[in-house]
Design a protein around this motif. Structure first.
Motif, PDB file in Angstrom:
ATOM      1  N   GLY A  97       0.783  -1.237   0.000  1.00  0.00           N
ATOM      2  CA  GLY A  97       0.000   0.000   0.000  1.00  0.00           C
ATOM      3  C   GLY A  97       0.807   1.275   0.000  1.00  0.00           C
ATOM      4  N   ASN A  98       2.116   1.190  -0.212  1.00  0.00           N
ATOM      5  CA  ASN A  98       2.965   2.382  -0.199  1.00  0.00           C
ATOM      6  C   ASN A  98       3.074   2.937  -1.609  1.00  0.00           C
ATOM      7  N   GLN A  99       2.159   3.820  -1.947  1.00  0.00           N
ATOM      8  CA  GLN A  99       2.098   4.364  -3.302  1.00  0.00           C
ATOM      9  C   GLN A  99       2.875   5.675  -3.403  1.00  0.00           C
ATOM     10  N   ASN A 100       3.153   6.053  -4.627  1.00  0.00           N
ATOM     11  CA  ASN A 100       3.890   7.299  -4.872  1.00  0.00           C
ATOM     12  C   ASN A 100       3.230   8.482  -4.182  1.00  0.00           C
ATOM     13  N   GLY A 101       1.904   8.518  -4.199  1.00  0.00           N
ATOM     14  CA  GLY A 101       1.188   9.636  -3.588  1.00  0.00           C
ATOM     15  C   GLY A 101       1.458   9.763  -2.102  1.00  0.00           C
ATOM     16  N   HIS A 102       1.575   8.640  -1.405  1.00  0.00           N
ATOM     17  CA  HIS A 102       1.862   8.676   0.033  1.00  0.00           C
ATOM     18  C   HIS A 102       3.237   9.272   0.305  1.00  0.00           C
ATOM     19  N   VAL A 103       4.209   8.877  -0.499  1.00  0.00           N
ATOM     20  CA  VAL A 103       5.577   9.372  -0.331  1.00  0.00           C
ATOM     21  C   VAL A 103       5.631  10.870  -0.604  1.00  0.00           C
ATOM     22  N   ALA A 106       8.594  13.175   7.810  1.00  0.00           N
ATOM     23  CA  ALA A 106       7.174  13.110   8.166  1.00  0.00           C
ATOM     24  C   ALA A 106       6.676  11.692   7.971  1.00  0.00           C
ATOM     25  N   ILE A 107       5.694  11.323   8.755  1.00  0.00           N
ATOM     26  CA  ILE A 107       5.014  10.037   8.609  1.00  0.00           C
ATOM     27  C   ILE A 107       3.527  10.316   8.497  1.00  0.00           C
ATOM     28  N   VAL A 108       2.878   9.733   7.501  1.00  0.00           N
ATOM     29  CA  VAL A 108       1.443   9.911   7.309  1.00  0.00           C
ATOM     30  C   VAL A 108       0.716   8.667   7.813  1.00  0.00           C
ATOM     31  N   PHE A 109      -0.305   8.894   8.621  1.00  0.00           N
ATOM     32  CA  PHE A 109      -1.150   7.834   9.175  1.00  0.00           C
ATOM     33  C   PHE A 109      -2.536   7.903   8.535  1.00  0.00           C
ATOM     34  N   SER A 110      -3.335   6.885   8.787  1.00  0.00           N
ATOM     35  CA  SER A 110      -4.655   6.816   8.159  1.00  0.00           C
ATOM     36  C   SER A 110      -5.707   7.674   8.848  1.00  0.00           C
ATOM     37  N   THR A 111      -5.499   8.035  10.115  1.00  0.00           N
ATOM     38  CA  THR A 111      -6.380   8.975  10.810  1.00  0.00           C
ATOM     39  C   THR A 111      -5.541   9.789  11.793  1.00  0.00           C
ATOM     40  N   VAL A 128     -10.009  16.405   4.715  1.00  0.00           N
ATOM     41  CA  VAL A 128     -10.205  14.995   4.333  1.00  0.00           C
ATOM     42  C   VAL A 128     -10.096  14.123   5.589  1.00  0.00           C
ATOM     43  N   ILE A 129      -9.319  13.079   5.526  1.00  0.00           N
ATOM     44  CA  ILE A 129      -9.061  12.226   6.678  1.00  0.00           C
ATOM     45  C   ILE A 129      -7.602  11.827   6.636  1.00  0.00           C
ATOM     46  N   GLY A 130      -7.058  11.502   7.793  1.00  0.00           N
ATOM     47  CA  GLY A 130      -5.656  11.127   7.857  1.00  0.00           C
ATOM     48  C   GLY A 130      -4.956  11.891   8.949  1.00  0.00           C
ATOM     49  N   GLY A 131      -3.739  11.481   9.256  1.00  0.00           N
ATOM     50  CA  GLY A 131      -2.956  12.161  10.273  1.00  0.00           C
ATOM     51  C   GLY A 131      -1.491  12.110   9.916  1.00  0.00           C
ATOM     52  N   PHE A 132      -0.669  12.767  10.715  1.00  0.00           N
ATOM     53  CA  PHE A 132       0.756  12.820  10.415  1.00  0.00           C
ATOM     54  C   PHE A 132       1.542  13.158  11.670  1.00  0.00           C
ATOM     55  N   CYS A 133       2.823  12.884  11.625  1.00  0.00           N
ATOM     56  CA  CYS A 133       3.755  13.458  12.578  1.00  0.00           C
ATOM     57  C   CYS A 133       4.971  13.932  11.807  1.00  0.00           C
ATOM     58  N   ALA A 158      -4.440  -0.210   6.793  1.00  0.00           N
ATOM     59  CA  ALA A 158      -4.401   0.148   5.377  1.00  0.00           C
ATOM     60  C   ALA A 158      -4.062   1.617   5.198  1.00  0.00           C
ATOM     61  N   SER A 159      -3.337   1.905   4.151  1.00  0.00           N
ATOM     62  CA  SER A 159      -2.933   3.287   3.873  1.00  0.00           C
ATOM     63  C   SER A 159      -4.102   4.089   3.295  1.00  0.00           C
ATOM     64  N   LEU A 160      -3.922   5.401   3.307  1.00  0.00           N
ATOM     65  CA  LEU A 160      -4.983   6.296   2.848  1.00  0.00           C
ATOM     66  C   LEU A 160      -5.341   6.065   1.379  1.00  0.00           C
ATOM     67  N   PRO A 161      -6.620   6.204   1.016  1.00  0.00           N
ATOM     68  CA  PRO A 161      -7.028   6.093  -0.390  1.00  0.00           C
ATOM     69  C   PRO A 161      -6.363   7.174  -1.238  1.00  0.00           C
ATOM     70  N   PRO A 162      -6.045   6.875  -2.489  1.00  0.00           N
ATOM     71  CA  PRO A 162      -5.353   7.828  -3.358  1.00  0.00           C
ATOM     72  C   PRO A 162      -6.081   9.160  -3.505  1.00  0.00           C
ATOM     73  N   ALA A 163      -7.403   9.128  -3.581  1.00  0.00           N
ATOM     74  CA  ALA A 163      -8.165  10.370  -3.743  1.00  0.00           C
ATOM     75  C   ALA A 163      -7.991  11.282  -2.537  1.00  0.00           C
ATOM     76  N   VAL A 164      -7.930  10.698  -1.355  1.00  0.00           N
ATOM     77  CA  VAL A 164      -7.722  11.466  -0.128  1.00  0.00           C
ATOM     78  C   VAL A 164      -6.324  12.071  -0.116  1.00  0.00           C
TER      79      VAL A 164
END
Length: 417
Positions: free
Chosen positions: A106-112, A127-132, A269-274, A295-301
């Motif tokens: 689930g590690n897509q280009n968009g997440h990076v 940075a790290i992106v979380f799902s919420t 949208v939805i998601g979180g980060f540090c 699961a990682s965040l949906p691409p649209a998000v």
């Protein structure tokens, strides 16, 4: 193995049917009965259904046009055409979801790219992106602290922070809200080395709407040598010259080791980060179970979040418009005689005399097409009953005038005049 169906008198359905619930089932049933009896007949705040959204702050509830003053869409970006277009494009190219965690497939280009975007926004290398947002606090705090460590957290902290403290295995204690002296006392009395202490606070507290004493608290923590984490979930996009939150606004970036935030407020949208600047914290993603095993965040998000962060970073006029409306609204509410829990800002709460008055006011506002949040103990600091509101840049001046007009009409009901 016996077949319980052959002995119906001993089956769990029979126990439930006769009302002789025990243990877990009894506790849950008793709690459900207390919730049902809490509000009586009429609209129940926990079960309000929005039938249609007509933008970030306008909706239809139970067939009635309603203006939303209980939304966290502070900048209205969840309906911004640029964010929607980015989301639609990603949806067509990448599909509806990643179907896996970041460490699986689930590690897509968009997440990076989103991680680079949020790190650059905060001027930090990682940075790290979380799902919420909840998972961001859970994963980050549990990744940082463990058995043998000590977490000191502000007593008004969000439930996600408290749950993270519990799950970490560390010892944890609250300090009095926004009280550097009390934090200093706890740090002085600590029986573990300061290098094993994590101090947690928020930039903007979303119940009262008050600003955290980030710089003062962080100064105390760093004087002792503790690690500092600030949750900017509600402050991001609202405070600071660059919209990075209260930490930036108070000039405390150099004192804060980790900033946690969410995409579900200003970003829309939805998601979180540090984000971190300490090189030793880069392996944190491998210690954060809330990152590793969901699961990682949906691409649209992801695409919408990247676009929104860019808007927050460059469109200072949007933030200025939000503050103009928020300050006008809050000053007018105070002029009507209502007592706010904090200084004027985009988030605030009106004190009620008790549950009955709060519920009556909440229902009266909803009946007049105004939706706010009713907050009752134990979800509120000090056991207060509050009507929580949030102002958005998407609110029109007419929206605000309408809300003020309704509040003016209800002053006698509220017994404040």
């Amino acid at each position: 193995m016996s077949d319980s169906s052959a002995h119906p008198e001993s089956g769990p359905d029979t126990v439930a049917a006769t009302g002789q619930l025990t243990g877990i089932l009894r506790r849950i049933a008793d709690f459900g009965a207390s919730v049902e009896g809490m509000f009586g007949e009429g609209d129940h705040p926990a079960f309000i259904q929005i039938d249609r959204l007509d933008g970030p702050v306008h909706a239809v509830i139970d067939g009635r046009k309603t203006t939303l003053f209980g939304t966290n869409s502070y900048l209205g970006l969840n309906f911004d055409p640029r964010c929607i277009a980015a989301s639609e494009e990603a949806l067509r190219k990448w599909g509806t979801g990643s179907t896996a965690s970041r460490v699986a497939s689930g590690n897509q280009n968009g997440h990076v790219v989103l991680e680079r975007t949020i790190a650059d926004f905060y001027g930090r290398p990682d940075a790290i992106v979380f799902s919420t947002g909840f998972m961001a606090n859970l994963g980050t705090i549990c990744g940082l602290a463990s058995q043998g460590d000590l977490i000191l957290y502000d007593s008004h902290s969000h439930a996600s922070i408290i749950d993270a403290c519990r799950a970490s295995g560390a010892t944890f204690k609250p300090f009095r809200h926004n009280d550097p002296a009390d934090l200093d006392r706890l740090l002085t009395e600590a029986t573990v080395p300061a290098s094993r202490i994590l101090v947690v606070m928020e930039g903007l507290y979303s119940v009262w709407g008050d600003v955290g004493a980030v710089k003062d608290l962080a100064t105390v923590a760093k004087r002792h040598g503790a690690l500092v984490l600030v949750d900017e979930a509600h402050g991001m996009g609202l405070y600071g010259e660059g919209g990075r939150g209260v930490t930036e606004a108070q000039g405390a970036d150099h004192l804060v080791d980790v900033i946690v935030g969410t995409f579900s407020k200003s970003v829309g949208v939805i998601g979180g980060f540090c984000v971190t600047s300490h090189p030793a914290l880069q392996p944190l993603r491998f210690l954060a179970r809330a990152y590793l095993y969901t699961a990682s965040l949906p691409p649209a998000v992801v695409a919408s979040a990247r676009t929104a962060i860019g808007i927050i970073k460059t469109d200072t006029a949007l933030r200025a418009e939000l503050w103009r409306k928020a300050e006008r609204f809050c000053r007018s509410v105070q002029a009507l005689g209502y007592q706010l829990c904090a200084e004027p800002g985009p988030v605030g709460s009106i004190r009620m005399r008790g549950k009955a008055q709060g519920l009556d006011m909440w229902r009266s506002l909803l009946a007049r097409g105004i939706y706010v949040n009713l907050l009752i103990p134990p979800a509120t600091p000090g056991g207060k009953v509050l009507l929580r509101f949030s102002v958005s840049a998407a609110h029109t001046d007419e929206d605000i005038d309408t809300f003020l007009g309704v509040l003016s009409d209800l002053t006698k009901v509220a017994q404040i005049a």
